[in-house]
Design an enzyme around this catalytic site. Structure first.
Site: not given
Length: 183
Positions: A85-86, A115-116
């Site tokens: 996510g962020r 992911c991130h």
């Protein structure tokens, strides 16, 4: 005694990437603890691929953080999961994150990064030099900037590190993480 896994998160954590591991760990009888910069209710986000050249983001469910990073004693945990996510772009700035994440590499405990989450690993780049991992493709420069090799596979396991591209890879990601945790 039951195993205990730490999940590092913050606001804008990807909903599936925190909920799926959290409930999967609970299903296995593993104590899952979510930690964030502060102990609070976190706002998750939903990333999807809907014809844009990048992903879209929408508000997701709320989830409770059980502990603040400052209060985390990583030696009490058997494994670490870093959702994407962020959230990774700002939780990596927290002064306690290098200490927490570094412990799991130093102690050779399972680390799952999806992911991130590669952005969080940048604060312990010395632990990643010469290793191979995968991440969301937009994080390839982060992976290579740490001195690691970027694997194009959507799921990659090397030593104590399980890495995945994004939420569609969660079944394999959790299967491999649980194998390491239960070894």
């Amino acid at each position: 005694m039951a195993k205990k896994v730490l999940i590092l998160a913050g606001d804008a954590v990807e909903a599936l990437e925190i909920y799926y591991p959290y409930y999967r760990l609970l299903e296995e009888g593993i104590d899952a603890v979510i930690a964030a910069p502060t102990k609070k209710t976190l706002n998750t986000v939903v990333h999807d691929f809907t014809g844009w050249e990048t992903y879209t983001e929408k508000p997701g469910y709320l989830i409770q953080a059980h502990a603040a990073f400052a209060d985390v004693r990583p030696e009490e945990f058997d494994g670490l999961i870093l959702p994407g996510g962020r959230a990774p772009e700002y939780i990596r700035l927290n002064e306690h994150v290098p200490r927490i994440v570094g412990h799991f590499f130093d102690a050779n405990k399972p680390v799952g990064a999806i992911c991130h989450a590669a952005q969080v690993l940048e604060v312990v780049r010395d632990k990643l030099q010469g290793r191979t991992m995968t991440a969301y493709i937009a994080c390839k420069p982060s992976v290579e900037g740490m001195g690691a090799k970027y694997a194009s596979e959507t799921l990659y396991v090397e030593g104590n590190l399980v890495s995945g591209h994004a939420w569609p890879d969660l079944p394999g990601f959790m299967r491999e993480f649980l194998k390491l945790l239960n070894a």
